[in-house]
Design a protein around this motif. Structure first.
Motif, PDB file in Angstrom:
ATOM      1  N   LEU A 155       0.841  -1.187   0.000  1.00  0.00           N
ATOM      2  CA  LEU A 155       0.000   0.000   0.000  1.00  0.00           C
ATOM      3  C   LEU A 155       0.879   1.240   0.000  1.00  0.00           C
ATOM      4  CD1 LEU A 155      -2.756   1.429   0.356  1.00  0.00           C
ATOM      5  CD2 LEU A 155      -2.463   1.130   2.830  1.00  0.00           C
ATOM      6  N   VAL A 156       0.585   2.155  -0.888  1.00  0.00           N
ATOM      7  CA  VAL A 156       1.352   3.390  -0.976  1.00  0.00           C
ATOM      8  C   VAL A 156       0.398   4.534  -1.291  1.00  0.00           C
ATOM      9  CG1 VAL A 156       1.852   3.074  -3.435  1.00  0.00           C
ATOM     10  CG2 VAL A 156       3.396   4.453  -2.019  1.00  0.00           C
ATOM     11  N   GLN A 157       0.747   5.717  -0.840  1.00  0.00           N
ATOM     12  CA  GLN A 157      -0.080   6.878  -1.153  1.00  0.00           C
ATOM     13  C   GLN A 157       0.194   7.358  -2.573  1.00  0.00           C
ATOM     14  OE1 GLN A 157       0.682   9.804   1.969  1.00  0.00           O
ATOM     15  NE2 GLN A 157      -1.311   9.293   2.885  1.00  0.00           N
ATOM     16  N   ALA A 158      -0.798   7.986  -3.148  1.00  0.00           N
ATOM     17  CA  ALA A 158      -0.624   8.559  -4.477  1.00  0.00           C
ATOM     18  C   ALA A 158       0.575   9.507  -4.471  1.00  0.00           C
ATOM     19  CB  ALA A 158      -1.884   9.298  -4.904  1.00  0.00           C
ATOM     20  N   GLY A 159       1.386   9.402  -5.526  1.00  0.00           N
ATOM     21  CA  GLY A 159       2.598  10.195  -5.605  1.00  0.00           C
ATOM     22  C   GLY A 159       3.821   9.475  -5.089  1.00  0.00           C
ATOM     23  N   GLY A 160       3.603   8.370  -4.408  1.00  0.00           N
ATOM     24  CA  GLY A 160       4.699   7.610  -3.843  1.00  0.00           C
ATOM     25  C   GLY A 160       5.341   6.672  -4.841  1.00  0.00           C
ATOM     26  N   SER A 161       6.283   5.871  -4.338  1.00  0.00           N
ATOM     27  CA  SER A 161       7.040   4.953  -5.182  1.00  0.00           C
ATOM     28  C   SER A 161       7.075   3.558  -4.574  1.00  0.00           C
ATOM     29  CB  SER A 161       8.486   5.453  -5.344  1.00  0.00           C
ATOM     30  OG  SER A 161       8.529   6.708  -5.972  1.00  0.00           O
ATOM     31  N   LEU A 162       7.258   2.585  -5.435  1.00  0.00           N
ATOM     32  CA  LEU A 162       7.466   1.201  -5.021  1.00  0.00           C
ATOM     33  C   LEU A 162       8.450   0.559  -5.979  1.00  0.00           C
ATOM     34  CD1 LEU A 162       3.927  -0.284  -4.204  1.00  0.00           C
ATOM     35  CD2 LEU A 162       5.785   0.091  -2.580  1.00  0.00           C
ATOM     36  N   ILE A 163       9.165  -0.433  -5.481  1.00  0.00           N
ATOM     37  CA  ILE A 163      10.017  -1.244  -6.341  1.00  0.00           C
ATOM     38  C   ILE A 163       9.553  -2.689  -6.233  1.00  0.00           C
ATOM     39  CG2 ILE A 163      12.341  -2.054  -6.844  1.00  0.00           C
ATOM     40  CD1 ILE A 163      13.418   0.471  -5.546  1.00  0.00           C
ATOM     41  N   LEU A 164       9.172  -3.261  -7.352  1.00  0.00           N
ATOM     42  CA  LEU A 164       8.795  -4.662  -7.400  1.00  0.00           C
ATOM     43  C   LEU A 164       9.987  -5.481  -7.868  1.00  0.00           C
ATOM     44  CD1 LEU A 164       5.284  -4.441  -9.113  1.00  0.00           C
ATOM     45  CD2 LEU A 164       5.884  -4.174  -6.692  1.00  0.00           C
ATOM     46  N   PHE A 192       7.618   4.552 -14.900  1.00  0.00           N
ATOM     47  CA  PHE A 192       8.046   3.194 -14.541  1.00  0.00           C
ATOM     48  C   PHE A 192       9.361   2.866 -15.244  1.00  0.00           C
ATOM     49  CE2 PHE A 192       3.687   1.114 -13.443  1.00  0.00           C
ATOM     50  CZ  PHE A 192       3.387   2.176 -12.615  1.00  0.00           C
ATOM     51  N   THR A 193      10.210   2.116 -14.564  1.00  0.00           N
ATOM     52  CA  THR A 193      11.480   1.687 -15.140  1.00  0.00           C
ATOM     53  C   THR A 193      11.703   0.208 -14.848  1.00  0.00           C
ATOM     54  OG1 THR A 193      12.441   3.891 -14.800  1.00  0.00           O
ATOM     55  CG2 THR A 193      13.962   2.074 -15.222  1.00  0.00           C
ATOM     56  N   ILE A 194      11.927  -0.552 -15.895  1.00  0.00           N
ATOM     57  CA  ILE A 194      12.223  -1.971 -15.737  1.00  0.00           C
ATOM     58  C   ILE A 194      13.730  -2.179 -15.834  1.00  0.00           C
ATOM     59  CG2 ILE A 194      11.971  -2.507 -18.200  1.00  0.00           C
ATOM     60  CD1 ILE A 194      10.725  -5.192 -17.370  1.00  0.00           C
ATOM     61  N   GLN A 241      10.712  -0.340 -11.081  1.00  0.00           N
ATOM     62  CA  GLN A 241      10.662   0.866 -10.266  1.00  0.00           C
ATOM     63  C   GLN A 241       9.442   1.663 -10.707  1.00  0.00           C
ATOM     64  OE1 GLN A 241      13.071   2.482  -7.869  1.00  0.00           O
ATOM     65  NE2 GLN A 241      11.232   3.735  -7.599  1.00  0.00           N
ATOM     66  N   MET A 242       8.570   1.957  -9.747  1.00  0.00           N
ATOM     67  CA  MET A 242       7.343   2.688 -10.060  1.00  0.00           C
ATOM     68  C   MET A 242       7.322   3.984  -9.267  1.00  0.00           C
ATOM     69  SD  MET A 242       4.576  -0.436 -10.102  1.00  0.00           S
ATOM     70  CE  MET A 242       4.670  -0.686  -8.330  1.00  0.00           C
ATOM     71  N   ASN A 243       7.282   5.092  -9.981  1.00  0.00           N
ATOM     72  CA  ASN A 243       7.288   6.412  -9.352  1.00  0.00           C
ATOM     73  C   ASN A 243       5.986   7.155  -9.639  1.00  0.00           C
ATOM     74  OD1 ASN A 243       9.980   6.021  -8.460  1.00  0.00           O
ATOM     75  ND2 ASN A 243      10.775   6.809 -10.389  1.00  0.00           N
ATOM     76  N   SER A 244       5.734   8.175  -8.853  1.00  0.00           N
ATOM     77  CA  SER A 244       4.545   9.025  -9.045  1.00  0.00           C
ATOM     78  C   SER A 244       3.293   8.175  -9.225  1.00  0.00           C
ATOM     79  CB  SER A 244       4.746   9.938 -10.262  1.00  0.00           C
ATOM     80  OG  SER A 244       5.908  10.727 -10.132  1.00  0.00           O
ATOM     81  N   LEU A 245       3.124   7.246  -8.325  1.00  0.00           N
ATOM     82  CA  LEU A 245       2.010   6.307  -8.457  1.00  0.00           C
ATOM     83  C   LEU A 245       0.668   7.005  -8.353  1.00  0.00           C
ATOM     84  CD1 LEU A 245       3.559   3.344  -6.493  1.00  0.00           C
ATOM     85  CD2 LEU A 245       2.675   3.231  -8.831  1.00  0.00           C
ATOM     86  N   LYS A 246      -0.275   6.489  -9.132  1.00  0.00           N
ATOM     87  CA  LYS A 246      -1.627   7.026  -9.175  1.00  0.00           C
ATOM     88  C   LYS A 246      -2.602   5.944  -8.705  1.00  0.00           C
ATOM     89  CE  LYS A 246      -0.331   9.614 -13.345  1.00  0.00           C
ATOM     90  NZ  LYS A 246      -0.665   9.875 -14.769  1.00  0.00           N
ATOM     91  N   ASP A 256      -3.067   3.000 -10.844  1.00  0.00           N
ATOM     92  CA  ASP A 256      -2.026   1.972 -10.913  1.00  0.00           C
ATOM     93  C   ASP A 256      -2.323   0.777 -10.011  1.00  0.00           C
ATOM     94  OD1 ASP A 256       0.362   4.643 -11.054  1.00  0.00           O
ATOM     95  OD2 ASP A 256      -0.345   3.397 -12.721  1.00  0.00           O
ATOM     96  N   LYS A 257      -3.390   0.877  -9.253  1.00  0.00           N
ATOM     97  CA  LYS A 257      -3.767  -0.229  -8.375  1.00  0.00           C
ATOM     98  C   LYS A 257      -4.083  -1.464  -9.210  1.00  0.00           C
ATOM     99  CE  LYS A 257      -7.313  -1.848  -5.165  1.00  0.00           C
ATOM    100  NZ  LYS A 257      -8.538  -1.510  -4.400  1.00  0.00           N
ATOM    101  N   ALA A 258      -3.401  -2.557  -8.903  1.00  0.00           N
ATOM    102  CA  ALA A 258      -3.573  -3.790  -9.667  1.00  0.00           C
ATOM    103  C   ALA A 258      -2.724  -4.888  -9.042  1.00  0.00           C
ATOM    104  CB  ALA A 258      -3.147  -3.588 -11.120  1.00  0.00           C
ATOM    105  N   VAL A 259      -2.924  -6.087  -9.530  1.00  0.00           N
ATOM    106  CA  VAL A 259      -1.985  -7.165  -9.238  1.00  0.00           C
ATOM    107  C   VAL A 259      -0.935  -7.147 -10.347  1.00  0.00           C
ATOM    108  CG1 VAL A 259      -1.645  -9.636  -8.915  1.00  0.00           C
ATOM    109  CG2 VAL A 259      -3.753  -8.543  -8.102  1.00  0.00           C
ATOM    110  N   TYR A 260       0.320  -7.103  -9.955  1.00  0.00           N
ATOM    111  CA  TYR A 260       1.412  -7.030 -10.909  1.00  0.00           C
ATOM    112  C   TYR A 260       2.068  -8.407 -11.026  1.00  0.00           C
ATOM    113  CZ  TYR A 260       1.044  -1.991 -11.215  1.00  0.00           C
ATOM    114  OH  TYR A 260       0.584  -0.715 -11.455  1.00  0.00           O
ATOM    115  N   TYR A 261       2.232  -8.838 -12.266  1.00  0.00           N
ATOM    116  CA  TYR A 261       2.782 -10.162 -12.547  1.00  0.00           C
ATOM    117  C   TYR A 261       4.092 -10.051 -13.330  1.00  0.00           C
ATOM    118  CZ  TYR A 261      -1.956 -11.824 -11.523  1.00  0.00           C
ATOM    119  OH  TYR A 261      -3.157 -12.097 -10.926  1.00  0.00           O
ATOM    120  N   CYS A 262       4.980 -10.941 -13.013  1.00  0.00           N
ATOM    121  CA  CYS A 262       6.234 -11.089 -13.749  1.00  0.00           C
ATOM    122  C   CYS A 262       6.079 -12.255 -14.733  1.00  0.00           C
ATOM    123  CB  CYS A 262       7.367 -11.373 -12.763  1.00  0.00           C
ATOM    124  SG  CYS A 262       8.981 -11.640 -13.504  1.00  0.00           S
TER     125      CYS A 262
END
Length: 117
Positions: free
Chosen positions: A11-20, A67-69, A81-86, A89-95
């Motif tokens: 869980l991240v706030q809008a505008g935040g970042s995550l790295i998968l 986003f940067t892969i 790398q996911m930046n400036s999340l909106k 962008d909420k979803a299940v992310y698959y590799c």
């Protein structure tokens, strides 16, 4: 057969970042193309980004610049790398992994990304 394990969602706030991260088992990592896809509730799974064995990247047009892969062949890991999340962008992310020129692919189990407003 290769196995993929995604991590880093949450869980991240809008505008935040995550790295998968996508950790791959086996010895074929260097010869495989990797991709990140996502599926939002009620929607079809869609491409986020891909990276080839040579490091060539491709992104969904709507995600370019945010986003940067990347891949680390020494660690058998592909990352997103996911930046400036909106909230969209909420979803299940698959590799996804595809070895060489094979028509077959392997999918990970997915990791949930939730973006709050």
């Amino acid at each position: 057969q290769v196995q993929l394990v995604e991590s880093g969602g949450g869980l991240v706030q809008a505008g935040g970042s995550l790295i998968l991260s996508c950790a791959a088992s086996g010895s074929t990592f260097r010869s495989s193309t990797f991709g990140w896809y996502r599926q939002a509730p009620g929607k079809q799974r869609e491409l986020v980004a891909t990276i080839t064995t040579a490091g060539t990247t491709n992104y969904a047009d709507s995600l370019k610049g945010r986003f940067t892969i990347s891949r680390d062949n020494a660690k058998n890991t592909a990352s997103l790398q996911m930046n400036s999340l909106k909230t969209d962008d909420k979803a299940v992310y698959y590799c996804k992994e595809r070895y060489g020129s094979s028509l077959n692919s392997t999918w990970g189990q997915g990791t949930q990304v939730t973006v709050s407003s």
